[in-house]
Design a protein around this motif. Sequence first.
Motif, PDB file in Angstrom:
ATOM      1  N   ILE A   1       0.871  -1.425   0.036  1.00  0.00           N
ATOM      2  CA  ILE A   1      -0.004   0.019  -0.103  1.00  0.00           C
ATOM      3  C   ILE A   1       0.743   1.259   0.009  1.00  0.00           C
ATOM      4  O   ILE A   1       1.968   1.239   0.485  1.00  0.00           O
ATOM      5  N   ARG A   2       0.194   2.316  -0.491  1.00  0.00           N
ATOM      6  CA  ARG A   2       0.890   3.790  -0.181  1.00  0.00           C
ATOM      7  C   ARG A   2      -0.125   4.380   0.906  1.00  0.00           C
ATOM      8  O   ARG A   2      -1.261   4.305   0.348  1.00  0.00           O
ATOM      9  N   ASP A   3       0.287   4.571   1.749  1.00  0.00           N
ATOM     10  CA  ASP A   3      -0.434   5.107   2.979  1.00  0.00           C
ATOM     11  C   ASP A   3      -0.302   6.688   3.182  1.00  0.00           C
ATOM     12  O   ASP A   3       0.760   7.283   3.546  1.00  0.00           O
ATOM     13  N   TYR A   4      -1.281   7.353   3.236  1.00  0.00           N
ATOM     14  CA  TYR A   4      -1.320   9.009   3.001  1.00  0.00           C
ATOM     15  C   TYR A   4      -2.263   9.228   4.261  1.00  0.00           C
ATOM     16  O   TYR A   4      -2.989  10.157   4.146  1.00  0.00           O
ATOM     17  N   GLU A   5      -2.108   8.401   5.451  1.00  0.00           N
ATOM     18  CA  GLU A   5      -2.850   8.712   6.521  1.00  0.00           C
ATOM     19  C   GLU A   5      -2.299  10.295   7.168  1.00  0.00           C
ATOM     20  O   GLU A   5      -1.284  10.416   6.840  1.00  0.00           O
ATOM     21  N   MET A   6      -3.271  11.156   7.390  1.00  0.00           N
ATOM     22  CA  MET A   6      -2.922  12.415   8.076  1.00  0.00           C
ATOM     23  C   MET A   6      -2.346  12.200   9.312  1.00  0.00           C
ATOM     24  O   MET A   6      -3.199  12.670  10.384  1.00  0.00           O
ATOM     25  N   ALA A   7      -1.143  11.920   9.429  1.00  0.00           N
ATOM     26  CA  ALA A   7      -0.569  11.589  10.627  1.00  0.00           C
ATOM     27  C   ALA A   7       0.956  11.478  10.433  1.00  0.00           C
ATOM     28  O   ALA A   7       1.620  11.789   9.447  1.00  0.00           O
ATOM     29  N   GLU A   8       1.759  11.559  11.384  1.00  0.00           N
ATOM     30  CA  GLU A   8       3.200  11.119  11.322  1.00  0.00           C
ATOM     31  C   GLU A   8       3.338   9.717  10.905  1.00  0.00           C
ATOM     32  O   GLU A   8       3.720   8.804  11.806  1.00  0.00           O
ATOM     33  N   ASN A   9       3.328   9.494   9.723  1.00  0.00           N
ATOM     34  CA  ASN A   9       3.561   8.208   9.051  1.00  0.00           C
ATOM     35  C   ASN A   9       4.784   7.528   9.419  1.00  0.00           C
ATOM     36  O   ASN A   9       4.680   6.093   9.611  1.00  0.00           O
ATOM     37  N   ILE A  10       5.854   8.314   9.331  1.00  0.00           N
ATOM     38  CA  ILE A  10       7.136   7.463   9.327  1.00  0.00           C
ATOM     39  C   ILE A  10       7.409   6.738  10.761  1.00  0.00           C
ATOM     40  O   ILE A  10       7.590   5.524  10.588  1.00  0.00           O
ATOM     41  N   ASP A  11       7.175   7.567  11.675  1.00  0.00           N
ATOM     42  CA  ASP A  11       7.467   6.827  12.979  1.00  0.00           C
ATOM     43  C   ASP A  11       6.406   6.070  13.366  1.00  0.00           C
ATOM     44  O   ASP A  11       6.682   4.826  13.866  1.00  0.00           O
ATOM     45  N   THR A  12       5.073   6.183  12.813  1.00  0.00           N
ATOM     46  CA  THR A  12       4.139   5.318  13.269  1.00  0.00           C
ATOM     47  C   THR A  12       4.334   3.893  12.659  1.00  0.00           C
ATOM     48  O   THR A  12       4.252   2.927  13.255  1.00  0.00           O
ATOM     49  N   TRP A  13       4.694   3.806  11.263  1.00  0.00           N
ATOM     50  CA  TRP A  13       4.803   2.762  10.637  1.00  0.00           C
ATOM     51  C   TRP A  13       6.141   1.894  11.096  1.00  0.00           C
ATOM     52  O   TRP A  13       6.030   0.516  11.291  1.00  0.00           O
ATOM     53  N   ALA A  14       7.246   2.485  11.549  1.00  0.00           N
ATOM     54  CA  ALA A  14       8.215   2.043  12.163  1.00  0.00           C
ATOM     55  C   ALA A  14       8.080   1.178  13.541  1.00  0.00           C
ATOM     56  O   ALA A  14       8.419   0.105  13.660  1.00  0.00           O
ATOM     57  N   ALA A  15       7.054   1.974  14.146  1.00  0.00           N
ATOM     58  CA  ALA A  15       6.553   1.217  15.183  1.00  0.00           C
ATOM     59  C   ALA A  15       5.715   0.016  15.082  1.00  0.00           C
ATOM     60  O   ALA A  15       5.722  -0.999  15.747  1.00  0.00           O
ATOM     61  N   ARG A  16       4.723   0.093  14.005  1.00  0.00           N
ATOM     62  CA  ARG A  16       3.950  -0.950  13.713  1.00  0.00           C
ATOM     63  C   ARG A  16       4.688  -2.165  13.090  1.00  0.00           C
ATOM     64  O   ARG A  16       4.556  -3.347  13.616  1.00  0.00           O
ATOM     65  N   PHE A  17       5.851  -1.800  12.569  1.00  0.00           N
ATOM     66  CA  PHE A  17       6.537  -3.065  12.063  1.00  0.00           C
ATOM     67  C   PHE A  17       7.414  -3.631  13.040  1.00  0.00           C
ATOM     68  O   PHE A  17       7.482  -4.924  13.299  1.00  0.00           O
ATOM     69  N   ALA A  18       7.721  -2.903  14.192  1.00  0.00           N
ATOM     70  CA  ALA A  18       8.224  -3.471  15.257  1.00  0.00           C
ATOM     71  C   ALA A  18       7.516  -4.268  16.343  1.00  0.00           C
ATOM     72  O   ALA A  18       7.778  -5.134  16.857  1.00  0.00           O
ATOM     73  N   ALA A  19       6.005  -4.098  16.261  1.00  0.00           N
ATOM     74  CA  ALA A  19       5.184  -4.707  16.869  1.00  0.00           C
ATOM     75  C   ALA A  19       4.402  -5.773  16.051  1.00  0.00           C
ATOM     76  O   ALA A  19       3.761  -6.364  16.467  1.00  0.00           O
ATOM     77  N   GLY A  20       5.137  -6.122  14.897  1.00  0.00           N
ATOM     78  CA  GLY A  20       4.626  -7.474  14.106  1.00  0.00           C
ATOM     79  C   GLY A  20       3.448  -6.907  13.332  1.00  0.00           C
ATOM     80  O   GLY A  20       3.005  -7.882  12.762  1.00  0.00           O
ATOM     81  N   ILE A  21       3.139  -5.797  12.927  1.00  0.00           N
ATOM     82  CA  ILE A  21       2.136  -5.528  12.128  1.00  0.00           C
ATOM     83  C   ILE A  21       3.022  -5.362  10.704  1.00  0.00           C
ATOM     84  O   ILE A  21       3.475  -4.246  10.362  1.00  0.00           O
ATOM     85  N   ASP A  22       3.031  -6.587  10.045  1.00  0.00           N
ATOM     86  CA  ASP A  22       4.283  -6.615   9.043  1.00  0.00           C
ATOM     87  C   ASP A  22       3.511  -7.462   7.944  1.00  0.00           C
ATOM     88  O   ASP A  22       4.759  -8.104   7.326  1.00  0.00           O
ATOM     89  N   LYS A  23       2.619  -7.558   7.676  1.00  0.00           N
ATOM     90  CA  LYS A  23       2.172  -8.440   6.318  1.00  0.00           C
ATOM     91  C   LYS A  23       1.701  -7.478   5.124  1.00  0.00           C
ATOM     92  O   LYS A  23       1.072  -8.073   4.252  1.00  0.00           O
ATOM     93  N   LEU A  24       2.348  -6.435   5.001  1.00  0.00           N
ATOM     94  CA  LEU A  24       2.183  -5.643   3.681  1.00  0.00           C
ATOM     95  C   LEU A  24       3.501  -4.929   3.522  1.00  0.00           C
ATOM     96  O   LEU A  24       4.126  -4.420   4.471  1.00  0.00           O
TER      97      LEU A  24
END
Length: 509
Positions: A216-239
């Motif tokens: 996906i290309r994610d354009y959430e209106m948020a701080e996406n870089i830190d958010t997704w780094a934290a998600r990958f670290a938490a195992g949200i990593d299927k995309l």
Amino acid sequence: MMARMTTVLISNAGIPGTSERVDLLIREGRIESVTPSPSSSPSDGSAPDAVIDADGLWAIPGLWDCHTHFTQWSKTLGRLDLIDARSAAEAMAMLRSHLDARRAAGTLDPHAFVVGMRFRHSLWADDEQPTLAAIDAVAGEQPVALSSADMHCGWVNSAAARRLGVHADETTGLVGELEWFDAYTKFDKAPGAAEETDRLLREAERDAAGKGVTGIRDYEMAENIDTWAARFAAGIDKLRVRAGVYPERLEAAIAAGWHTGKPLPGSHGLGEVGAMKLISDGSLNTRSAYCSKPYSGITPATYGTLSYTPSQIARYMRLATEHGFTIACHAIGDEANAIVLDAAELTHARGSIEHAQMLRREDIPRLAALGLEASIQPQHAMDDRDVISRFWAEPAGIPYAFHSLHAARTRLRMGSDAPVAPLDPWMAISAAVFGTESSSREPFQPEQRLPVGVALAASTEVGRVRLHAGDPADVVLLDADPYAAATPEAMRAMPGHVTMTFLAGTRVH
């Protein structure tokens, strides 16, 4: 992520639209070879760790949704969905039922926001529009906030307006787009929101993998870089994720050393910094897309609005370009598209025009000439076809000019703008190919339909329907050939034919 097999052989897989069968050898997360079936063992003589017999199946590259607001899409899996409401009264009946059901289940916290999604008041009759009185009557002191389908306005009750600190129109209860964009982020800070979000994100990943989506290309209106780094670290990593950056956060991202394509820490190569996402104008449904002609039937005359001045748009594009960021510029009205194209030409920006919903004929060839991609959402054309006839009765350009852009050699990338439309590439492909959601309704602008191969290729990151040696091992196996789907209903049913989905060589569905 699940443990990865070192070497996987997918044997006897079909190539959609052909009678060819191939063997795909996957090694260390990439396609090592694609050879006609039957092929020999790996060139080094080793036996693969796993062999998958794909007889009767077809293989395509992993699908991408190139425009999402992924957090908000995830929330639709657990929030009130109003997409089927045909009037304000129906929306309020759905809200009342939702509140009653949650009270009965004991899950309604009187202090927590009840959030609804995707009401489409642009399709409602003039005497069936939102009112503050109606939502106050149903919700009372329970704070209720409903987001329009295009996310460009909200409908809130008085209690929610006070909590959010927003101005709700005293007649309609609607909150304008810029104020709504800011208010919407506050829901994620409510008690229990983090745990709910985590659960729904994982559910949304499983849902995507089940449709053959690997990125996906994610354009959430948020701080996406830190958010997704934290998600990958938490195992949200299927995309795979390309995390967009908004203009207001661009300078901070540059100062931190980020640029488009830089890997996100902890993502094991699945996450990257994406483009700078700039919203140049509003939307058709809220009559705020910026056009050169006034909207039909609206008094006083309105042309829509720009979110930034032309000079601000150019300044942000220049800043992004000089520091290694591509652009992803939202432009819907014909005037907004012209301004954005002028700014890209001035600054030599590269990237995509997001939506490009109405283009003047003379602007259509400019995208390819400037090296820009058109990131389109074909399902929007299905959702908007009746709105177009209502508000763009005499457009200054061509709405949803898919085939015209393709003929001008513009690279197309397709997506959903989820949650505006469901995160489902097959829905987008169907809309692009058939121009209608139902066989019982005539196509909308049949001259703008795309061939199956073009639409399917535009729904992949590699931009083609065949896997090649050297590609990431993002593979989807189907038990039906999408080229054989003869109706929109058949194409929209393709998620049910996704047999397996592989991400970097690991089976995720």
